[in-house]
Design a protein around this motif. Structure first.
Motif, PDB file in Angstrom:
ATOM      1  N   THR A 148      30.626  43.925   8.611  1.00  0.00           N
ATOM      2  CA  THR A 148      30.538  42.643   7.921  1.00  0.00           C
ATOM      3  C   THR A 148      30.421  42.851   6.410  1.00  0.00           C
ATOM      4  O   THR A 148      30.182  41.902   5.661  1.00  0.00           O
ATOM      5  N   GLN A 157      38.410  41.380  10.054  1.00  0.00           N
ATOM      6  CA  GLN A 157      37.055  40.873  10.257  1.00  0.00           C
ATOM      7  C   GLN A 157      37.088  39.492  10.915  1.00  0.00           C
ATOM      8  O   GLN A 157      36.297  39.209  11.816  1.00  0.00           O
ATOM      9  N   GLU A 158      38.004  38.666  10.483  1.00  0.00           N
ATOM     10  CA  GLU A 158      38.109  37.303  11.022  1.00  0.00           C
ATOM     11  C   GLU A 158      38.463  37.283  12.503  1.00  0.00           C
ATOM     12  O   GLU A 158      37.986  36.426  13.250  1.00  0.00           O
ATOM     13  N   ILE A 159      39.288  38.224  12.940  1.00  0.00           N
ATOM     14  CA  ILE A 159      39.702  38.251  14.350  1.00  0.00           C
ATOM     15  C   ILE A 159      38.867  39.217  15.190  1.00  0.00           C
ATOM     16  O   ILE A 159      39.147  39.426  16.368  1.00  0.00           O
ATOM     17  N   GLY A 160      37.830  39.803  14.575  1.00  0.00           N
ATOM     18  CA  GLY A 160      36.931  40.689  15.308  1.00  0.00           C
ATOM     19  C   GLY A 160      37.507  42.066  15.603  1.00  0.00           C
ATOM     20  O   GLY A 160      37.037  42.743  16.512  1.00  0.00           O
ATOM     21  N   GLN A 161      38.487  42.466  14.839  1.00  0.00           N
ATOM     22  CA  GLN A 161      39.117  43.774  15.051  1.00  0.00           C
ATOM     23  C   GLN A 161      38.231  44.918  14.547  1.00  0.00           C
ATOM     24  O   GLN A 161      38.304  46.022  15.060  1.00  0.00           O
ATOM     25  N   ASP A 216      31.457  43.260   2.624  1.00  0.00           N
ATOM     26  CA  ASP A 216      32.434  42.516   1.822  1.00  0.00           C
ATOM     27  C   ASP A 216      33.789  43.229   1.877  1.00  0.00           C
ATOM     28  O   ASP A 216      33.889  44.421   1.573  1.00  0.00           O
ATOM     29  N   SER A 217      34.837  42.498   2.254  1.00  0.00           N
ATOM     30  CA  SER A 217      36.171  43.099   2.386  1.00  0.00           C
ATOM     31  C   SER A 217      36.671  43.676   1.065  1.00  0.00           C
ATOM     32  O   SER A 217      37.391  44.678   1.054  1.00  0.00           O
ATOM     33  N   GLN A 258      39.968  41.699   5.578  1.00  0.00           N
ATOM     34  CA  GLN A 258      39.465  40.344   5.787  1.00  0.00           C
ATOM     35  C   GLN A 258      40.046  39.745   7.072  1.00  0.00           C
ATOM     36  O   GLN A 258      39.335  39.144   7.876  1.00  0.00           O
ATOM     37  N   LYS A 259      41.337  39.949   7.268  1.00  0.00           N
ATOM     38  CA  LYS A 259      41.985  39.446   8.488  1.00  0.00           C
ATOM     39  C   LYS A 259      41.372  40.108   9.720  1.00  0.00           C
ATOM     40  O   LYS A 259      41.081  39.437  10.719  1.00  0.00           O
ATOM     41  N   LYS A 261      43.032  42.298   1.922  1.00  0.00           N
ATOM     42  CA  LYS A 261      43.648  41.257   2.759  1.00  0.00           C
ATOM     43  C   LYS A 261      43.660  41.682   4.229  1.00  0.00           C
ATOM     44  O   LYS A 261      43.317  40.895   5.121  1.00  0.00           O
TER      45      LYS A 261
END
Length: 194
Positions: free
Chosen positions: A152, A144-148, A154-155, A141-142, A138
């Motif tokens: 790429t 990755q979504e915000i570019g932290q 798989d989370s 994934q978060k 979790k």
């Protein structure tokens, strides 16, 4: 006849027994030490823990696991940078101070010691690792979504990598106690989160 009613708090008694298991380990924790820490007699003990020391240990691991997981979820939810939090969690494993309470070393050691010998411990261990993986997935994934983080990958797979690291570092610590070496191993593995 049902026997005398129990007059002690089982959760608190298990918490006190957990301290003995953490200090002594499962094999060397004696019945007298456990009973003394729990503040109960043999009769009350066997009424509450019909499987004896083994059942107490399984309950100890389960209770500690649930507390560890909840604390981890609460702490990670409060932080602005969950990836940095995860990195610090792992880097803290290299140094034994405060390890059991904050980083789950008691659980890691239990996985190494008994999960292959006892079916209940094995189930508790598998559940712990699944929950740990879910917390990591979790957060990744978060991030990755915000570019932290740049990865790429798989989370879910990255999270299993971290879960494997958490599990493996407890094995390695049994053979290598140098914080410098342990830190280097952990840092190398954490590069997947850059």
């Amino acid at each position: 006849m049902a026997g005398r009613p129990k007059i002690f708090n089982e959760k608190e008694a298990v918490d006190r027994a957990t301290e003995v298991f953490k200090d002594k380990g499962y094999d060397t924790a004696s019945a007298d030490e456990l009973l003394g820490a729990m503040g109960i007699g043999k009769g009350s003990f066997y009424l509450a823990f019909k499987g004896g020391k083994q059942e107490l240990y399984a309950r100890s691991i389960k209770q500690f696991s649930e507390n560890f997981h909840q604390k981890l979820v609460d702490q990670i939810a409060k932080t602005d940078n969950q990836i940095d939090f995860i990195k610090q969690l792992f880097l803290g494993l290299a140094n034994g101070s405060g390890c059991d309470k904050e980083r789950g070393c008691y659980l890691g050691n239990a996985l190494v010691q008994l999960s292959d010998k006892d079916e209940d411990i094995k189930k508790i261990s598998a559940e712990l690792l699944r929950k740990l993986q879910q917390v990591f997935a979790k957060a990744i994934q978060k991030a990755q979504e915000i570019g932290q983080i740049k990865s790429t990958e798989d989370s879910e797979i990255l999270a299993w990598h971290l879960t494997n690291l958490w599990n493996g570092i407890h094995v390695t610590k049994r053979m290598e106690s140098s914080p410098k070496i342990l830190t280097s191993i952990i840092e190398l593995n954490l590069k997947v989160l850059d």
